[in-house]
Design an enzyme around this catalytic site. Structure first.
Site, PDB file in Angstrom:
ATOM      1  N   HIS A 148      -6.409   2.133  -3.477  1.00  0.00           N
ATOM      2  CA  HIS A 148      -5.417   1.514  -2.581  1.00  0.00           C
ATOM      3  C   HIS A 148      -5.062   0.115  -3.087  1.00  0.00           C
ATOM      4  O   HIS A 148      -5.586  -0.348  -4.108  1.00  0.00           O
ATOM      5  CB  HIS A 148      -5.971   1.428  -1.155  1.00  0.00           C
ATOM      6  N   HIS A 166      -2.697   0.816   7.232  1.00  0.00           N
ATOM      7  CA  HIS A 166      -2.975   0.785   5.804  1.00  0.00           C
ATOM      8  C   HIS A 166      -3.174   2.210   5.313  1.00  0.00           C
ATOM      9  O   HIS A 166      -3.669   3.073   6.041  1.00  0.00           O
ATOM     10  CB  HIS A 166      -4.242  -0.043   5.549  1.00  0.00           C
ATOM     11  N   CYS A 190       0.807  -1.223   0.000  1.00  0.00           N
ATOM     12  CA  CYS A 190       0.000   0.000   0.000  1.00  0.00           C
ATOM     13  C   CYS A 190       0.838   1.270   0.000  1.00  0.00           C
ATOM     14  O   CYS A 190       0.550   2.217  -0.733  1.00  0.00           O
ATOM     15  CB  CYS A 190      -0.978  -0.006   1.173  1.00  0.00           C
TER      16      CYS A 190
END
Length: 201
Positions: free
Chosen positions: A171, A159, A108
């Site tokens: 993402h 994240h 990510c």
């Protein structure tokens, strides 16, 4: 659970606040204690007169200035959203790979770092925690396309994704790779932590 969902919806559904700019910030400072037009930053005639008198310079229509700034901001946000949609079309489905940073697979924070560099010309750190520390936190209602969104996905796991507007974000999912998800989904709504703006992408 219902209370949490309602709270999440409220923080994202408030009317957007007028974006801060040096010009408008100066105007707001000048009319402290005087009437303003509302949460969108437009000034009443009283505010205009008070500010012009305070500055002692040429008479300006601060409402018109604020409105022009709003329109420019909206156009820029629409442009960033289109750029992120195009980014999605070229990266969609690229798998998650911890430590990766290319079309063979990436994680990510690598995706956000590459996207910022290639779309916005902004260098940001590689690590998720460092990316979060590199900008300033905003209320969710002020989020604009290009802002970073951070989530707690586990006790030690964090994240990051890129906000696209309309509660959507781009993402890299561990399950599906590069994708667009929604903050209206219960999973993300419960794990959302913060909006961070780095510069003004």
């Amino acid at each position: 659970m219902a209370a949490r969902e309602g709270q999440s919806k409220t923080q994202w559904d408030r009317p957007p606040l007028f974006p801060s700019t040096p010009q408008v910030d100066a105007a707001r400072i000048g009319v402290i204690g005087h009437s303003l037009g509302g949460h969108n930053g437009l000034f009443t005639a009283v505010g205009d007169r008070a500010l012009n008198a305070f500055l002692g310079g040429p008479t300006r229509d601060w409402s018109a200035i604020a409105l022009a700034e709003t329109r420019r901001g909206e156009q820029a946000a629409a442009g960033r959203r289109q750029a992120l949609l195009a980014r999605h079309s070229t990266w969609k489905g690229v798998p998650y790979r911890l430590g990766g940073d290319d079309h063979a697979g990436l994680d990510c924070s690598a995706f956000t770092q590459l996207t910022y560099r290639e779309l916005f010309g902004i260098a940001i750190p590689r690590d998720t925690s460092a990316q979060r520390a590199a900008g300033h936190v905003l209320p969710p209602a002020q989020a604009l396309p290009g802002d970073l969104l951070f989530f707690n996905t586990g006790r030690y796991d964090h994240h990051v994704g890129i906000y696209m507007g309309g509660k959507q974000f781009l993402h890299v999912s561990t399950r599906a790779g590069v994708m667009i998800s929604s903050l209206a989904e219960d999973y993300w709504a419960r794990r959302f932590v913060s909006v961070v703006r780095i510069g003004r992408p």
